[in-house]
Design an enzyme around this catalytic site. Structure first.
Site, short mmCIF file in Angstrom:
data_model
loop_
_atom_site.label_atom_id
_atom_site.label_comp_id
_atom_site.label_asym_id
_atom_site.label_seq_id
_atom_site.Cartn_x
_atom_site.Cartn_y
_atom_site.Cartn_z
N SER A 1 -13.13 -9.65 3.14
CA SER A 1 -11.89 -9.59 2.37
C SER A 1 -11.35 -8.18 2.34
O SER A 1 -11.98 -7.27 1.78
CB SER A 1 -12.12 -10.08 0.93
OG SER A 1 -11.00 -9.77 0.12
N GLN B 1 -8.78 -7.31 0.66
CA GLN B 1 -8.37 -7.01 -0.72
C GLN B 1 -9.53 -6.46 -1.53
O GLN B 1 -9.37 -5.47 -2.26
CB GLN B 1 -7.81 -8.27 -1.38
CG GLN B 1 -6.50 -8.74 -0.78
CD GLN B 1 -5.96 -9.99 -1.46
OE1 GLN B 1 -6.57 -10.52 -2.38
NE2 GLN B 1 -4.81 -10.45 -1.00
N ARG C 1 -7.03 -18.11 -9.01
CA ARG C 1 -7.72 -17.40 -7.92
C ARG C 1 -8.85 -16.54 -8.49
O ARG C 1 -8.65 -15.76 -9.41
CB ARG C 1 -6.74 -16.57 -7.10
CG ARG C 1 -5.69 -17.46 -6.44
CD ARG C 1 -4.68 -16.69 -5.63
NE ARG C 1 -5.26 -16.09 -4.43
CZ ARG C 1 -4.56 -15.39 -3.55
NH1 ARG C 1 -3.27 -15.19 -3.74
NH2 ARG C 1 -5.14 -14.89 -2.48
N ASP D 1 -4.36 -15.23 7.58
CA ASP D 1 -3.09 -15.66 7.00
C ASP D 1 -2.25 -16.48 7.97
O ASP D 1 -1.29 -17.14 7.56
CB ASP D 1 -2.29 -14.45 6.51
CG ASP D 1 -2.88 -13.85 5.25
OD1 ASP D 1 -3.58 -14.57 4.52
OD2 ASP D 1 -2.65 -12.65 4.99
N ARG E 1 3.35 -19.73 2.71
CA ARG E 1 3.02 -20.02 4.12
C ARG E 1 3.05 -21.52 4.42
O ARG E 1 3.37 -21.92 5.54
CB ARG E 1 1.69 -19.38 4.50
CG ARG E 1 1.72 -17.86 4.32
CD ARG E 1 0.68 -17.12 5.10
NE ARG E 1 0.54 -15.76 4.58
CZ ARG E 1 1.34 -14.74 4.88
NH1 ARG E 1 2.37 -14.92 5.70
NH2 ARG E 1 1.14 -13.55 4.36
N ARG F 1 0.82 -1.21 0.00
CA ARG F 1 0.00 0.00 0.00
C ARG F 1 0.85 1.26 0.00
O ARG F 1 0.45 2.28 -0.55
CB ARG F 1 -0.97 -0.03 1.19
CG ARG F 1 -2.09 -1.05 1.01
CD ARG F 1 -2.77 -1.38 2.33
NE ARG F 1 -3.93 -2.26 2.20
CZ ARG F 1 -3.88 -3.58 2.04
NH1 ARG F 1 -2.70 -4.19 1.97
NH2 ARG F 1 -4.98 -4.30 1.94
#
Length: 427
Positions: free
Chosen positions: A166, A168, A120, A312, A385, A25
């Site tokens: 979300s 995003q 995705r 996450d 991850r 960002r």
């Protein structure tokens, strides 16, 4: 790669790499502000480098001397049509948020990514953007990348209730709303990380947030700022868990971001009886030093509005649960299915292969502990991850080897992960 096993203890202190969400960002807002924005402690992982390159392709000058990143902002009205397709790499954050940035740009773009990103769904962003007047198309009815897009200089404001929790999607719509003619209202399903809202205000913009409702007016301009990026709690999470479950361990993590929308893992660790302490708390920077040490842990239930605050971290929390006495239930986490991999299935498969007792469910997992772990072959499937979770799990293995396939995925968010691990093993 063969992973380190049979750890005798982890000791020492680490400074965690910069927060990935804030790093992305800061590049975006720096590019959209007028003047030169400086960013210190930025994360130089592959995802953030993708965002940096995309804004260069859109005509923004970005200098990186290895210490400070300087962004010569051009404002929303200064972005240029790119000469080539925009490569988002593995980064869902990049493609979704930049879709919102480009919603108000009157030129053609095509955005693509790697194999993982190409699976995705982007319909959660494209559906509301079409309502605002954007021409956008993807592959299949879920709008998988690549996305072709032509924005509009006369975007309609939107009233939109997010069907999923979300950050995003919310952030993409905020970027679009900043370019719309009038006031937009975005209503969250659950509160999610608020770095975009914080940064709008940091860069001199305005919005109103009341509960889950966000009101934002178009036509705003931003002024360049100096940004210092705190350490990423999502990266710190791997060491928090390692310090709790590896015998004879004590780890001190410095300058970790503790934005309240991201600290669900700290709450879970406390619920499970983990020894965790916060000190040197900086209320302005929203950062702290966090210390953990080996603990006796008990199972817990994780669900509801805490999920967006630790989405996450759920892979590494699952490993934590395998080392806790009793049952841990994770629910309301169906969002895990549309991350870099289907993290419900991939996490369960990886840890079960190592001897864990995990039952995947439609919206989470049921983990029964405490279970000893043994050697296995684990594939990250390109998910950073999963790679780091497996590397921490391997430290507990007394019997056999752990062979991690596609370990290079870890460079997405934490290029120095293995060197930091070495330091703690010999601390």
């Amino acid at each position: 790669m063969k992973l380190e096993t049979k750890a005798q203890g982890l000791r020492g202190s680490l400074r965690i790499p910069g927060d990935k969400s804030i790093s992305h960002r800061s590049i975006m807002f720096g590019s959209l502000a007028k003047g030169v924005t400086t960013v210190r402690d930025i994360l130089r992982g592959e995802d953030v480098l993708s965002t940096m390159q995309v804004f260069r392709d859109l005509g923004v000058t970005i200098e990186d001397d290895g210490d400070v990143v300087r962004i010569h902002g051009v404002g929303f009205d200064g972005l240029k049509a790119p000469q080539n397709k925009l490569d988002m790499g593995n980064s869902g954050t990049s493609i979704r948020l930049i879709s919102g940035v480009l919603a108000g740009q009157d030129f053609d773009v095509e955005m693509f990514g790697d194999d993982s990103l190409s699976k995705r769904p982007m319909d959660r962003v494209t559906i509301p953007l079409r309502q605002m007047g954007v021409e956008v198309s993807g592959q299949t009815d879920r709008d998988l990348p690549p996305l072709k897009m032509h924005g509009s200089k006369s975007l309609k404001p939107i009233y939109y209730e997010l069907p999923v929790a979300s950050a995003q999607v919310k952030s993409a719509l905020i970027f679009a709303a900043l370019q719309a003619d009038g006031e937009s209202v975005i209503i969250e399903k659950e509160k999610t990380r608020n770095h975009t809202e914080d940064m709008i205000q940091q860069f001199g913009g305005q919005l109103q947030v009341e509960g889950k409702e966000i009101r934002i007016s178009g036509g705003q301009t931003f002024t360049a700022q100096e940004v210092v990026v705190p350490g990423d709690i999502s990266s710190a999470a791997f060491w928090l868990v390692a310090g709790l479950v590896v015998p004879n361990s004590k780890i001190v993590l410095k300058n970790v971001g503790i934005n309240e929308t991201r600290t669900g893992i700290i709450d879970v660790i406390k619920d499970m009886g983990g020894k965790i302490k916060l000190s040197d708390i900086d209320q302005v920077a929203k950062s702290a030093t966090i210390t953990v040490e080996t603990s006796e842990l008990k199972g817990t239930e994780i669900g509801g509005d805490i999920i967006p605050r630790l989405i996450d971290e759920l892979p590494i929390i699952t490993l934590l649960a395998t080392q806790a006495q009793g049952k841990t239930v994770i629910r309301d986490a169906e969002e895990l299915k549309v991350k870099e991999t289907d993290r419900i299935q991939v996490v369960a498969d990886a840890l079960n292969a190592m001897g864990a007792d995990i039952v995947p469910t439609e919206d989470g997992m049921i983990i029964t502990g405490k279970t000893p772990l043994h050697g296995a072959e684990v594939n990250t499937f390109g998910d950073h991850r999963i790679g780091m979770m497996t590397a921490i799990a391997a430290l507990l293995v007394q019997d056999g080897e752990v062979d991690l396939q596609r370990a290079e995925a870890i460079n997405t968010s934490y290029p120095s992960f293995f060197s930091d691990l070495e330091g703690l093993l010999h601390g």
